[in-house]
Design a protein around this motif. Sequence first.
Motif, mmCIF file in Angstrom:
data_model
loop_
_atom_site.group_PDB
_atom_site.id
_atom_site.type_symbol
_atom_site.label_atom_id
_atom_site.label_comp_id
_atom_site.label_asym_id
_atom_site.label_seq_id
_atom_site.Cartn_x
_atom_site.Cartn_y
_atom_site.Cartn_z
ATOM 1 N N LEU A 136 0.823 -1.213 0.000
ATOM 2 C CA LEU A 136 0.000 0.000 0.000
ATOM 3 C C LEU A 136 0.855 1.260 0.000
ATOM 4 C CD1 LEU A 136 -2.869 -0.980 2.487
ATOM 5 C CD2 LEU A 136 -2.771 -1.225 0.001
ATOM 6 N N THR A 137 2.024 1.171 0.582
ATOM 7 C CA THR A 137 2.953 2.300 0.554
ATOM 8 C C THR A 137 3.498 2.522 -0.856
ATOM 9 O OG1 THR A 137 3.587 1.951 2.869
ATOM 10 C CG2 THR A 137 5.125 3.195 1.503
ATOM 11 N N ALA A 138 3.675 1.446 -1.610
ATOM 12 C CA ALA A 138 4.240 1.537 -2.960
ATOM 13 C C ALA A 138 3.206 1.882 -4.021
ATOM 14 C CB ALA A 138 4.908 0.209 -3.325
ATOM 15 N N ALA A 139 1.947 1.535 -3.769
ATOM 16 C CA ALA A 139 0.918 1.625 -4.815
ATOM 17 C C ALA A 139 0.345 3.026 -4.961
ATOM 18 C CB ALA A 139 -0.205 0.643 -4.504
ATOM 19 N N GLU A 140 -0.157 3.291 -6.149
ATOM 20 C CA GLU A 140 -0.927 4.500 -6.396
ATOM 21 C C GLU A 140 -2.420 4.229 -6.234
ATOM 22 O OE1 GLU A 140 0.587 6.568 -10.108
ATOM 23 O OE2 GLU A 140 1.790 4.731 -10.087
ATOM 24 N N LEU A 141 -2.810 2.975 -6.518
ATOM 25 C CA LEU A 141 -4.210 2.601 -6.461
ATOM 26 C C LEU A 141 -4.349 1.263 -5.747
ATOM 27 C CD1 LEU A 141 -5.108 3.390 -10.181
ATOM 28 C CD2 LEU A 141 -5.939 4.692 -8.215
ATOM 29 N N ILE A 142 -5.502 1.054 -5.116
ATOM 30 C CA ILE A 142 -5.807 -0.233 -4.518
ATOM 31 C C ILE A 142 -7.171 -0.700 -4.995
ATOM 32 C CG2 ILE A 142 -6.585 0.976 -2.421
ATOM 33 C CD1 ILE A 142 -6.101 -1.625 -0.894
ATOM 34 N N LEU A 143 -7.215 -1.944 -5.436
ATOM 35 C CA LEU A 143 -8.472 -2.603 -5.776
ATOM 36 C C LEU A 143 -8.759 -3.612 -4.665
ATOM 37 C CD1 LEU A 143 -10.787 -3.162 -7.830
ATOM 38 C CD2 LEU A 143 -9.327 -4.976 -8.763
ATOM 39 N N ILE A 144 -10.007 -3.602 -4.172
ATOM 40 C CA ILE A 144 -10.368 -4.437 -3.038
ATOM 41 C C ILE A 144 -11.387 -5.491 -3.461
ATOM 42 C CG2 ILE A 144 -11.198 -4.453 -0.660
ATOM 43 C CD1 ILE A 144 -10.628 -1.410 -0.600
ATOM 44 N N PRO A 145 -10.964 -6.725 -3.686
ATOM 45 C CA PRO A 145 -11.935 -7.801 -3.931
ATOM 46 C C PRO A 145 -12.613 -8.176 -2.619
ATOM 47 C CG PRO A 145 -9.727 -8.368 -4.746
ATOM 48 C CD PRO A 145 -9.585 -7.221 -3.810
ATOM 49 N N VAL A 146 -13.924 -8.294 -2.631
ATOM 50 C CA VAL A 146 -14.680 -8.660 -1.432
ATOM 51 C C VAL A 146 -15.676 -9.748 -1.795
ATOM 52 C CG1 VAL A 146 -16.237 -7.869 0.381
ATOM 53 C CG2 VAL A 146 -14.453 -6.337 -0.468
ATOM 54 N N GLN A 147 -15.567 -10.883 -1.119
ATOM 55 C CA GLN A 147 -16.518 -11.966 -1.358
ATOM 56 C C GLN A 147 -17.909 -11.544 -0.899
ATOM 57 O OE1 GLN A 147 -15.564 -15.604 0.672
ATOM 58 N NE2 GLN A 147 -17.181 -16.777 -0.297
ATOM 59 N N CYS A 148 -18.906 -11.941 -1.636
ATOM 60 C CA CYS A 148 -20.293 -11.559 -1.317
ATOM 61 C C CYS A 148 -20.843 -12.407 -0.170
ATOM 62 C CB CYS A 148 -21.178 -11.683 -2.561
ATOM 63 S SG CYS A 148 -20.808 -10.453 -3.812
ATOM 64 N N GLN A 149 -20.226 -12.227 0.973
ATOM 65 C CA GLN A 149 -20.661 -12.871 2.205
ATOM 66 C C GLN A 149 -20.656 -11.835 3.323
ATOM 67 O OE1 GLN A 149 -21.735 -16.057 2.685
ATOM 68 N NE2 GLN A 149 -21.507 -16.505 0.511
ATOM 69 N N TYR A 150 -21.442 -12.059 4.356
ATOM 70 C CA TYR A 150 -21.615 -11.056 5.410
ATOM 71 C C TYR A 150 -20.292 -10.679 6.073
ATOM 72 C CZ TYR A 150 -22.802 -9.020 9.914
ATOM 73 O OH TYR A 150 -22.845 -8.200 11.011
#
Length: 264
Positions: A136-150
């Motif tokens: 996260l320190t190196a990146a310009e962008l973050i994509l967050i995959p989230v499973q469709c569970q509670y």
Amino acid sequence: MTKIVAIANQKGGVAKTTTTIAKASLIGTQKTCLVVDLDSQANLTDGLGVREINDEQLTASNLFNPRQDPNSIVVSTRWGIDLIPSDIGLAQKEAELIAEPDSHFILKDQLGKLSQYDYVLLDCPPSLGRLTYSALTAAELILIPVQCQYFSAKGYKQLLNTIQAVQMRSNPSLEILGVLPTMSDTTNISKGALISLSKVEGVTVFAPVPKSVKFTESQLAGIPIDRYIRENHSIKESEELIERLILPYQAVVERLLALEIIYA
């Protein structure tokens, strides 16, 4: 200019690696792309068909040695995607990094020496440890995959807190590309998770990726999902599967390419 994108979520089993491979394959048809396997389980490495790492091959653990030329770690895959592979040694390296002051900046400095790529995708481990913090320190962008569970949707808010901490302490330019819901189905649980994700203001929620055995099949074969579909199905089947399984990833890639124009 190289664009560095972290694919991160501290929860395991949310399709981070599947997402990284799918994105890299789609990007690779238009741009140069490097993927970095930051998980000691090496699923990304395996999923790109690199099944054995010999004793002479450098890996992601060597990337955290400031004296090591990162170009010497890169291996080519038969898919036109370059890879910095991983192995179990990365787990030990993370333990060592914790004891080193400012070690979370090493990855950023090392990736700065790989400016020949249009995109570098960082497949993060399922934790909020030093490797993820470094990404996260190196990146310009973050994509967050989230499973469709509670519980996956609930844990997503914890990651948002970590992102805010990184923005305050080490990378103020880090931006959230968006949330990619994964493994969606028609159950009320899945629908509820999508509603929960949509309630976070200012964060793009992409169209969900449906649950499918095709992802497991492609990983076992070591072939990116879009190419696996085309190589192993009839034209009609391929068109149907690509529309259902690949278009959500294509939307993410198109958003990335659009940002190139915005920030040009």
